[in-house]
Write a protein that holds these residues in place. Structure first.
Motif, PDB file in Angstrom:
ATOM      1  N   ASP A 144     -95.871  51.038 102.915  1.00 61.79           N
ATOM      2  CA  ASP A 144     -95.043  50.206 103.616  1.00 61.79           C
ATOM      3  C   ASP A 144     -95.159  48.877 102.805  1.00 61.79           C
ATOM      4  N   LEU A 145     -93.810  48.367 102.656  1.00 59.87           N
ATOM      5  CA  LEU A 145     -94.113  46.988 101.810  1.00 59.87           C
ATOM      6  C   LEU A 145     -94.034  45.903 102.788  1.00 59.87           C
ATOM      7  N   LEU A 146     -93.967  46.014 104.005  1.00 61.72           N
ATOM      8  CA  LEU A 146     -94.459  44.782 104.854  1.00 61.72           C
ATOM      9  C   LEU A 146     -95.739  44.708 105.383  1.00 61.72           C
ATOM     10  N   ASP A 147     -96.618  45.955 104.871  1.00 58.13           N
ATOM     11  CA  ASP A 147     -97.959  45.761 105.427  1.00 58.13           C
ATOM     12  C   ASP A 147     -98.588  46.785 104.243  1.00 58.13           C
ATOM     13  N   ILE A 148     -98.847  45.994 103.055  1.00 63.33           N
ATOM     14  CA  ILE A 148     -99.242  46.790 101.927  1.00 63.33           C
ATOM     15  C   ILE A 148    -100.825  47.616 102.233  1.00 63.33           C
ATOM     16  N   ASN A 149    -101.431  47.219 103.208  1.00 69.25           N
ATOM     17  CA  ASN A 149    -102.731  47.872 103.399  1.00 69.25           C
ATOM     18  C   ASN A 149    -102.618  49.064 104.337  1.00 69.25           C
ATOM     19  N   THR A 150    -101.403  49.474 104.761  1.00 75.75           N
ATOM     20  CA  THR A 150    -101.313  50.698 105.383  1.00 75.75           C
ATOM     21  C   THR A 150    -101.670  51.836 104.821  1.00 75.75           C
ATOM     22  N   ASN A 151    -102.302  52.668 105.454  1.00 79.12           N
ATOM     23  CA  ASN A 151    -102.899  53.912 104.663  1.00 79.12           C
ATOM     24  C   ASN A 151    -101.483  54.775 104.581  1.00 79.12           C
ATOM     25  N   PHE A 152    -101.124  55.403 103.304  1.00 71.83           N
ATOM     26  CA  PHE A 152     -99.836  56.130 103.165  1.00 71.83           C
ATOM     27  C   PHE A 152    -100.068  57.234 104.081  1.00 71.83           C
ATOM     28  N   LYS A 153    -100.963  57.785 104.421  1.00 73.68           N
ATOM     29  CA  LYS A 153    -101.111  58.995 105.054  1.00 73.68           C
ATOM     30  C   LYS A 153    -100.728  58.915 106.591  1.00 73.68           C
ATOM     31  N   GLU A 154    -100.562  57.483 107.237  1.00 75.54           N
ATOM     32  CA  GLU A 154    -100.162  57.244 108.357  1.00 75.54           C
ATOM     33  C   GLU A 154     -98.932  57.020 108.479  1.00 75.54           C
ATOM     34  N   LEU A 155     -98.198  56.990 107.365  1.00 73.50           N
ATOM     35  CA  LEU A 155     -96.618  56.729 107.512  1.00 73.50           C
ATOM     36  C   LEU A 155     -95.817  58.079 107.440  1.00 73.50           C
ATOM     37  N   HIS A 156     -94.854  57.901 108.425  1.00 78.48           N
ATOM     38  CA  HIS A 156     -93.969  59.308 108.384  1.00 78.48           C
ATOM     39  C   HIS A 156     -92.597  58.852 108.855  1.00 78.48           C
ATOM     40  N   ILE A 157     -91.781  59.654 108.045  1.00 78.11           N
ATOM     41  CA  ILE A 157     -90.650  59.491 108.326  1.00 78.11           C
ATOM     42  C   ILE A 157     -89.861  60.714 109.082  1.00 78.11           C
ATOM     43  N   ARG A 158     -89.151  60.469 110.216  1.00 83.71           N
ATOM     44  CA  ARG A 158     -88.850  61.556 111.169  1.00 83.71           C
ATOM     45  C   ARG A 158     -87.275  61.362 111.793  1.00 83.71           C
ATOM     46  N   GLU A 159     -86.899  62.677 112.082  1.00 82.34           N
ATOM     47  CA  GLU A 159     -85.478  62.833 112.687  1.00 82.34           C
ATOM     48  C   GLU A 159     -85.587  63.141 113.956  1.00 82.34           C
ATOM     49  N   ASP A 160     -85.000  62.300 114.874  1.00 83.59           N
ATOM     50  CA  ASP A 160     -84.981  63.158 116.366  1.00 83.59           C
ATOM     51  C   ASP A 160     -84.032  63.945 116.542  1.00 83.59           C
ATOM     52  N   GLU A 161     -83.966  64.239 118.159  1.00 80.48           N
ATOM     53  CA  GLU A 161     -83.033  65.774 118.283  1.00 80.48           C
ATOM     54  C   GLU A 161     -81.492  64.995 118.037  1.00 80.48           C
ATOM     55  N   GLY A 163     -80.458  63.298 115.797  1.00 81.87           N
ATOM     56  CA  GLY A 163     -80.218  62.913 114.240  1.00 81.87           C
ATOM     57  C   GLY A 163     -80.350  61.428 113.985  1.00 81.87           C
ATOM     58  N   ASN A 164     -81.106  60.866 114.644  1.00 81.08           N
ATOM     59  CA  ASN A 164     -81.572  59.451 114.136  1.00 81.08           C
ATOM     60  C   ASN A 164     -82.984  59.365 113.315  1.00 81.08           C
ATOM     61  N   THR A 165     -82.786  58.694 112.140  1.00 84.78           N
ATOM     62  CA  THR A 165     -83.884  58.433 111.395  1.00 84.78           C
ATOM     63  C   THR A 165     -84.677  57.401 111.698  1.00 84.78           C
ATOM     64  N   GLY A 166     -86.165  57.708 111.945  1.00 89.53           N
ATOM     65  CA  GLY A 166     -87.076  56.835 112.026  1.00 89.53           C
ATOM     66  C   GLY A 166     -88.279  56.778 111.401  1.00 89.53           C
ATOM     67  N   ASN A 167     -89.114  55.723 111.477  1.00 92.01           N
ATOM     68  CA  ASN A 167     -90.382  55.863 110.939  1.00 92.01           C
ATOM     69  C   ASN A 167     -91.291  54.686 111.574  1.00 92.01           C
ATOM     70  N   ASN A 168     -92.585  55.226 111.552  1.00 90.53           N
ATOM     71  CA  ASN A 168     -93.631  54.633 112.610  1.00 90.53           C
ATOM     72  C   ASN A 168     -94.191  52.972 111.883  1.00 90.53           C
ATOM     73  N   SER A 169     -93.485  52.557 110.775  1.00 89.34           N
ATOM     74  CA  SER A 169     -93.824  51.465 110.474  1.00 89.34           C
ATOM     75  C   SER A 169     -92.544  50.252 110.711  1.00 89.34           C
ATOM     76  N   GLU A 170     -91.795  50.913 111.560  1.00 84.95           N
ATOM     77  CA  GLU A 170     -90.765  49.784 112.179  1.00 84.95           C
ATOM     78  C   GLU A 170     -91.209  48.498 112.737  1.00 84.95           C
ATOM     79  N   PHE A 171     -90.759  47.432 112.232  1.00 89.95           N
ATOM     80  CA  PHE A 171     -90.962  46.079 112.951  1.00 89.95           C
ATOM     81  C   PHE A 171     -90.118  45.486 113.573  1.00 89.95           C
ATOM     82  N   GLN A 172     -90.181  44.939 114.903  1.00 90.88           N
ATOM     83  CA  GLN A 172     -89.035  44.540 115.730  1.00 90.88           C
ATOM     84  C   GLN A 172     -89.159  42.999 115.414  1.00 90.88           C
ATOM     85  N   ILE A 173     -87.913  42.544 115.438  1.00 95.37           N
ATOM     86  CA  ILE A 173     -87.660  41.030 114.993  1.00 95.37           C
ATOM     87  C   ILE A 173     -87.467  40.301 116.084  1.00 95.37           C
TER      88      ILE A 173
END
Ligand SMILES: Nc1ncnc2c1ncn2[C@@H]1O[C@H](COP(=O)(O)OP(=O)(O)OP(=O)(O)O)[C@@H](O)[C@H]1O
Length: 173
Positions: A144-161, A163-173
């Motif tokens: 996670d380049l916005l939070d370098i200290n995040t453990n890579f094992k906690e990061l996942h990229i997923r596709e929902d039903e 077909g939208n792709t998302g991941n759990n490091s999304e940051f709301q602006i």
């Protein structure tokens, strides 16, 4: 934009000082300018949707290849810009920029997304939420380049039903 879903652009970067110092020479050029064709050596011609020579500016690349995608993005379409090339060919420069003045695609997309959203908000009164994530995938590991200290094992990229792709490091602006 036309109905073609995949468009391919080639960008030839200028020779670097150290390459000039070692008498490296350009072996590929855009012929003729604006044609989308490049000549390798003296007789091998390749065609692309866009071809940019060493003097092409970041603006030129952005305006012809990416700006139309930002407009369709706000029209509800998904868009991807993918840079591919050998090490040192200019992917980081094109995406991230060389300096403040010569910002790359990421800076320009961010600016245009908010400009266009402000316009839509004024015209249609729409509400929008912008989420951003900035991940590096290297040797099967995500960072996670916005939070370098995040453990890579906690990061996942997923596709929902849908077909939208998302991941759990999304940051709301
Ligand atoms: N269009 C350009 N104009 C001027 N300099 C450029 C251009 N493209 C790349 N460069 C310079 O060339 C060098 C290599 O570019 P860059 O780091 O973007 O390559 P890369 O493809 O991201 O490499 P890597 O895969 O190793 O990360 C950098 O010094 C960059 O500033």
């Amino acid at each position: 934009m036309s109905d073609v879903y995949n468009r391919v652009a080639v960008r030839i970067r200028p020779l670097l000082s150290r390459e000039l110092l070692h008498h490296h020479q350009e072996c590929v050029r855009v012929v003729p300018q604006g044609s989308g064709q490049v000549m390798l050596g003296s007789d091998r011609l390749f065609s692309f949707d866009h071809a940019f020579g060493p003097t092409a500016s970041q603006d030129e690349v952005y305006e012809s290849c990416v700006q139309p995608l930002v407009e369709s993005l706000l029209g509800g379409f998904n868009a991807t810009v993918f840079c591919y090339g050998q090490t040192g060919s200019g992917k980081t420069y094109t995406l991230g920029g060389g300096s403040q003045d010569e910002g790359g695609i990421i800076d320009r997309v961010a600016q245009d997304v908010f400009l266009l959203l402000a316009k839509q908000k004024n015209n249609d009164g729409i509400k929008a939420v912008v989420r951003v994530s900035y991940l590096e995938l290297y040797r099967e590991e995500l960072r996670d380049l916005l939070d370098i200290n995040t453990n890579f094992k906690e990061l996942h990229i997923r596709e929902d039903e849908k077909g939208n792709t998302g991941n759990n490091s999304e940051f709301q602006i």
